[in-house]
Design a protein around this motif. Structure first.
Motif, PDB file in Angstrom:
ATOM      1  N   ALA A 122       0.887  -1.177   0.003  1.00  0.00           N
ATOM      2  CA  ALA A 122      -0.052  -0.109   0.086  1.00  0.00           C
ATOM      3  C   ALA A 122       0.766   1.239   0.107  1.00  0.00           C
ATOM      4  O   ALA A 122       0.646   2.385  -0.626  1.00  0.00           O
ATOM      5  N   PHE A 123       1.925   1.057   0.872  1.00  0.00           N
ATOM      6  CA  PHE A 123       3.087   2.280   0.970  1.00  0.00           C
ATOM      7  C   PHE A 123       3.434   2.745  -0.382  1.00  0.00           C
ATOM      8  O   PHE A 123       3.523   3.740  -1.246  1.00  0.00           O
ATOM      9  N   LEU A 124       4.000   1.514  -1.190  1.00  0.00           N
ATOM     10  CA  LEU A 124       4.579   1.532  -2.569  1.00  0.00           C
ATOM     11  C   LEU A 124       3.476   2.290  -3.585  1.00  0.00           C
ATOM     12  O   LEU A 124       3.933   3.054  -4.355  1.00  0.00           O
ATOM     13  N   HIS A 125       2.489   1.719  -3.450  1.00  0.00           N
ATOM     14  CA  HIS A 125       1.279   2.321  -4.204  1.00  0.00           C
ATOM     15  C   HIS A 125       1.100   3.713  -4.104  1.00  0.00           C
ATOM     16  O   HIS A 125       1.147   4.620  -5.116  1.00  0.00           O
ATOM     17  N   HIS A 126       1.128   4.082  -3.067  1.00  0.00           N
ATOM     18  CA  HIS A 126       0.989   5.690  -2.381  1.00  0.00           C
ATOM     19  C   HIS A 126       2.206   6.540  -3.035  1.00  0.00           C
ATOM     20  O   HIS A 126       2.167   7.474  -3.285  1.00  0.00           O
ATOM     21  N   THR A 127       3.323   5.790  -2.909  1.00  0.00           N
ATOM     22  CA  THR A 127       4.514   6.459  -3.231  1.00  0.00           C
ATOM     23  C   THR A 127       4.458   6.834  -4.872  1.00  0.00           C
ATOM     24  O   THR A 127       4.739   8.090  -5.232  1.00  0.00           O
ATOM     25  N   THR A 159       8.280   8.343  -9.400  1.00  0.00           N
ATOM     26  CA  THR A 159       8.464   7.490 -10.345  1.00  0.00           C
ATOM     27  C   THR A 159       8.703   6.205  -9.954  1.00  0.00           C
ATOM     28  O   THR A 159       8.720   5.762  -8.852  1.00  0.00           O
ATOM     29  N   ILE A 160       8.890   5.158 -10.970  1.00  0.00           N
ATOM     30  CA  ILE A 160       9.071   3.779 -10.619  1.00  0.00           C
ATOM     31  C   ILE A 160      10.092   3.512  -9.950  1.00  0.00           C
ATOM     32  O   ILE A 160      10.429   2.819  -9.121  1.00  0.00           O
ATOM     33  N   GLY A 161      11.358   4.598 -10.511  1.00  0.00           N
ATOM     34  CA  GLY A 161      12.635   4.161  -9.679  1.00  0.00           C
ATOM     35  C   GLY A 161      12.496   4.669  -8.429  1.00  0.00           C
ATOM     36  O   GLY A 161      13.300   3.921  -7.412  1.00  0.00           O
ATOM     37  N   THR A 162      11.840   5.638  -8.082  1.00  0.00           N
ATOM     38  CA  THR A 162      11.849   6.061  -6.585  1.00  0.00           C
ATOM     39  C   THR A 162      11.016   4.931  -5.868  1.00  0.00           C
ATOM     40  O   THR A 162      11.415   4.540  -4.630  1.00  0.00           O
ATOM     41  N   ARG A 163      10.054   4.645  -6.277  1.00  0.00           N
ATOM     42  CA  ARG A 163       9.248   3.152  -5.606  1.00  0.00           C
ATOM     43  C   ARG A 163      10.351   2.037  -5.422  1.00  0.00           C
ATOM     44  O   ARG A 163      10.294   1.640  -4.248  1.00  0.00           O
ATOM     45  N   ASN A 164      11.130   2.059  -6.372  1.00  0.00           N
ATOM     46  CA  ASN A 164      12.052   0.730  -6.361  1.00  0.00           C
ATOM     47  C   ASN A 164      12.996   0.956  -5.184  1.00  0.00           C
ATOM     48  O   ASN A 164      13.564   0.197  -4.419  1.00  0.00           O
ATOM     49  N   CYS A 165      13.528   2.305  -5.001  1.00  0.00           N
ATOM     50  CA  CYS A 165      14.332   2.756  -4.164  1.00  0.00           C
ATOM     51  C   CYS A 165      13.813   2.519  -2.658  1.00  0.00           C
ATOM     52  O   CYS A 165      14.529   2.066  -1.860  1.00  0.00           O
ATOM     53  N   ARG A 166      12.609   3.157  -2.518  1.00  0.00           N
ATOM     54  CA  ARG A 166      11.892   2.726  -1.229  1.00  0.00           C
ATOM     55  C   ARG A 166      11.915   1.158  -0.916  1.00  0.00           C
ATOM     56  O   ARG A 166      12.026   0.889   0.472  1.00  0.00           O
ATOM     57  N   LEU A 167      11.592   0.630  -1.690  1.00  0.00           N
ATOM     58  CA  LEU A 167      11.687  -0.900  -1.564  1.00  0.00           C
ATOM     59  C   LEU A 167      12.801  -1.493  -1.130  1.00  0.00           C
ATOM     60  O   LEU A 167      12.774  -2.190  -0.238  1.00  0.00           O
ATOM     61  N   ALA A 168      13.863  -0.989  -1.789  1.00  0.00           N
ATOM     62  CA  ALA A 168      15.220  -1.531  -1.359  1.00  0.00           C
ATOM     63  C   ALA A 168      15.498  -1.360   0.063  1.00  0.00           C
ATOM     64  O   ALA A 168      16.190  -2.087   0.933  1.00  0.00           O
ATOM     65  N   ALA A 169      15.129  -0.089   0.419  1.00  0.00           N
ATOM     66  CA  ALA A 169      15.488   0.272   1.708  1.00  0.00           C
ATOM     67  C   ALA A 169      14.526  -0.545   3.055  1.00  0.00           C
ATOM     68  O   ALA A 169      15.177  -0.802   3.936  1.00  0.00           O
ATOM     69  N   ILE A 170      13.294  -0.753   2.642  1.00  0.00           N
ATOM     70  CA  ILE A 170      12.408  -1.622   3.298  1.00  0.00           C
ATOM     71  C   ILE A 170      13.068  -2.979   3.154  1.00  0.00           C
ATOM     72  O   ILE A 170      13.040  -3.837   4.335  1.00  0.00           O
ATOM     73  N   ARG A 171      13.401  -3.734   2.127  1.00  0.00           N
ATOM     74  CA  ARG A 171      13.972  -4.853   2.193  1.00  0.00           C
ATOM     75  C   ARG A 171      15.313  -5.151   2.924  1.00  0.00           C
ATOM     76  O   ARG A 171      15.464  -6.034   3.629  1.00  0.00           O
ATOM     77  N   SER A 172      15.951  -4.232   2.954  1.00  0.00           N
ATOM     78  CA  SER A 172      17.493  -4.294   3.546  1.00  0.00           C
ATOM     79  C   SER A 172      16.988  -4.354   5.111  1.00  0.00           C
ATOM     80  O   SER A 172      17.914  -5.060   5.736  1.00  0.00           O
ATOM     81  N   PHE A 173      16.027  -3.739   5.573  1.00  0.00           N
ATOM     82  CA  PHE A 173      15.722  -3.719   7.107  1.00  0.00           C
ATOM     83  C   PHE A 173      15.338  -5.275   7.353  1.00  0.00           C
ATOM     84  O   PHE A 173      15.745  -5.724   8.389  1.00  0.00           O
ATOM     85  N   LEU A 228       9.947  -9.633   1.872  1.00  0.00           N
ATOM     86  CA  LEU A 228      10.737  -9.732   0.940  1.00  0.00           C
ATOM     87  C   LEU A 228      10.429 -10.292  -0.579  1.00  0.00           C
ATOM     88  O   LEU A 228      11.269 -10.138  -1.343  1.00  0.00           O
ATOM     89  N   THR A 229       9.270 -10.982  -0.319  1.00  0.00           N
ATOM     90  CA  THR A 229       8.920 -11.094  -1.613  1.00  0.00           C
ATOM     91  C   THR A 229       8.208 -10.284  -2.331  1.00  0.00           C
ATOM     92  O   THR A 229       7.660 -10.469  -3.493  1.00  0.00           O
ATOM     93  N   VAL A 230       7.967  -9.013  -2.027  1.00  0.00           N
ATOM     94  CA  VAL A 230       7.209  -7.865  -2.661  1.00  0.00           C
ATOM     95  C   VAL A 230       8.409  -7.527  -3.672  1.00  0.00           C
ATOM     96  O   VAL A 230       9.501  -7.304  -3.366  1.00  0.00           O
ATOM     97  N   PRO A 231       7.759  -7.579  -5.057  1.00  0.00           N
ATOM     98  CA  PRO A 231       8.754  -7.427  -5.972  1.00  0.00           C
ATOM     99  C   PRO A 231       9.169  -6.169  -6.422  1.00  0.00           C
ATOM    100  O   PRO A 231       8.091  -5.129  -6.177  1.00  0.00           O
ATOM    101  N   LEU A 232      10.210  -5.883  -6.940  1.00  0.00           N
ATOM    102  CA  LEU A 232      10.393  -4.483  -7.577  1.00  0.00           C
ATOM    103  C   LEU A 232       9.570  -4.489  -8.817  1.00  0.00           C
ATOM    104  O   LEU A 232       9.225  -5.516  -9.585  1.00  0.00           O
ATOM    105  N   LYS A 233       9.391  -3.207  -9.327  1.00  0.00           N
ATOM    106  CA  LYS A 233       8.842  -3.131 -10.589  1.00  0.00           C
ATOM    107  C   LYS A 233       9.342  -2.843 -11.520  1.00  0.00           C
ATOM    108  O   LYS A 233      10.215  -1.771 -11.503  1.00  0.00           O
ATOM    109  N   ARG A 234       9.005  -3.325 -12.902  1.00  0.00           N
ATOM    110  CA  ARG A 234       9.997  -3.079 -13.880  1.00  0.00           C
ATOM    111  C   ARG A 234       9.438  -1.722 -14.777  1.00  0.00           C
ATOM    112  O   ARG A 234       8.049  -1.605 -14.840  1.00  0.00           O
TER     113      ARG A 234
END
Length: 334
Positions: A67-72, A79-93, A112-118
């Motif tokens: 939901a947060f990534l959709h809001h982002t 951008t999709i790039g920003t969304r993926n950067c946010r997800l990378a930070a969450i995955r790292s934690f 961790l199974t939440v996928p990056l968006k192409r």
């Protein structure tokens, strides 16, 4: 007895122990991850109806992350790039938590199974030499701020540096004697050396004469002597591009950012015939595929390559499959 909330301690350990000490992450990476978690925690707190202090680790579920990534992407128009950067930070934690406390491994696995968006790969927007000249002509070099902006933009074009690499530049990183060059520190604290034109070195010397800085102090500062920020550079650049577009109409259709000068450097080096591996080293790319992206973008280079190939000569000789009648007859029997 009520069980204490381990989430604050885990998040603190992630930033202090894992990122800063064990991973030796750069200050830019830490700040980027910090901003992600600030936004995520505020987002969850607003949806849950409580304060950030009440958030439990279980509240940061895979569903909330989606939901947060959709809001982002849609609510904040990122951008999709920003969304993926946010997800990378969450995955790292959550990778850190899975190793730190196996009790939460099931939740970590789900996140961790939440996928990056192409995202669609498009040719980078770059500036033509005439457009670069038009922009560089806009700053009022009679003022300190105008001279600073002119030197900064000239340095970006010469070195192909990322904006933060340029803003972190100190005098001690520049070799003012021949052969003139600069030492830059890029992503992952990778160091590279870029050659400098004599004109760029002269501009840097003049700026330091007008606004002296100690060898370890940043060269590009604001009116208060504080290090210049990327947002300030983007704001000033937008003004210069708007003025330059009055004489160079092609700039009106381009979204010009400080990174556009890096794109321009790469494409112009390709057009000049510089070997692609040299350009990779120049720009500090890890993968040659990233550099090849610029080789594909230059239309003039493609045109010259096409001219070397030439158009196919016309021929009156029929293709072999038409000449061999027996073969066609045999195929008809199948």
């Amino acid at each position: 007895m009520k069980k204490s909330n381990p989430f604050p301690a885990l998040l603190r350990a992630f930033f202090q122990e894992w990122l800063a000490e064990q991973r030796s992450a750069s200050v830019h990476t830490i700040r980027s991850y910090r901003d992600t978690w600030r936004l995520l925690l505020r987002f969850i707190a607003e949806r849950k109806g409580g304060g950030v202090a009440r958030i439990m680790l279980a509240d940061v579920s895979a569903g909330e992350v989606r939901a947060f990534l959709h809001h982002t992407e849609h609510g904040r128009r990122g951008t999709i790039g920003t969304r993926n950067c946010r997800l990378a930070a969450i995955r790292s934690f959550f990778s850190f938590v899975a190793d730190k406390d196996p009790e939460y491994i099931a939740q970590c696995a789900e996140v961790l199974t939440v996928p990056l968006k192409r995202e669609p790969t498009s040719a980078p927007c770059y500036l033509e030499p005439g457009e670069v000249e038009a922009i560089l002509a806009q700053p009022d070099r009679s003022t300190i701020e105008g001279a600073r902006d002119h030197v900064l933009l000239s340095f970006l074009y010469n070195s192909g540096a990322r904006i933060q690499e340029a803003l972190d530049l100190c005098a001690e990183a520049i070799r003012f004697e021949a052969p003139t060059c600069v030492r830059l520190y890029g992503k992952g604290r990778k160091e590279r050396i870029c050659p400098l034109w004599p004109e760029t070195v002269t501009l840097l010397k003049k700026l330091l004469e007008r606004q002296p800085r100690a060898t370890g102090e940043r060269i590009f500062v604001n009116r208060y002597g504080e290090p210049l920020g990327a947002s300030g550079v983007r704001f000033k650049l937008a003004t210069y591009v708007e003025e330059a577009a009055k004489s160079v109409s092609t700039l009106r259709s381009k979204h010009v950012t400080p990174h556009s000068f890096r794109h321009a450097t790469a494409v112009h080096l390709v057009a000049a015939g510089v070997d692609i591996t040299v350009i990779r080293s120049w720009l500090g790319h890890v993968s040659l595929d990233t550099t090849n992206h610029y080789a594909q973008a230059n239309l003039e280079t493609k045109r010259k390559a096409l001219e070397q190939v030439g158009a196919p000569a016309a021929s009156n000789v029929p293709p072999s499959w038409k000449r061999d009648a027996s073969l066609m007859e045999w195929l008809d029997t199948l």
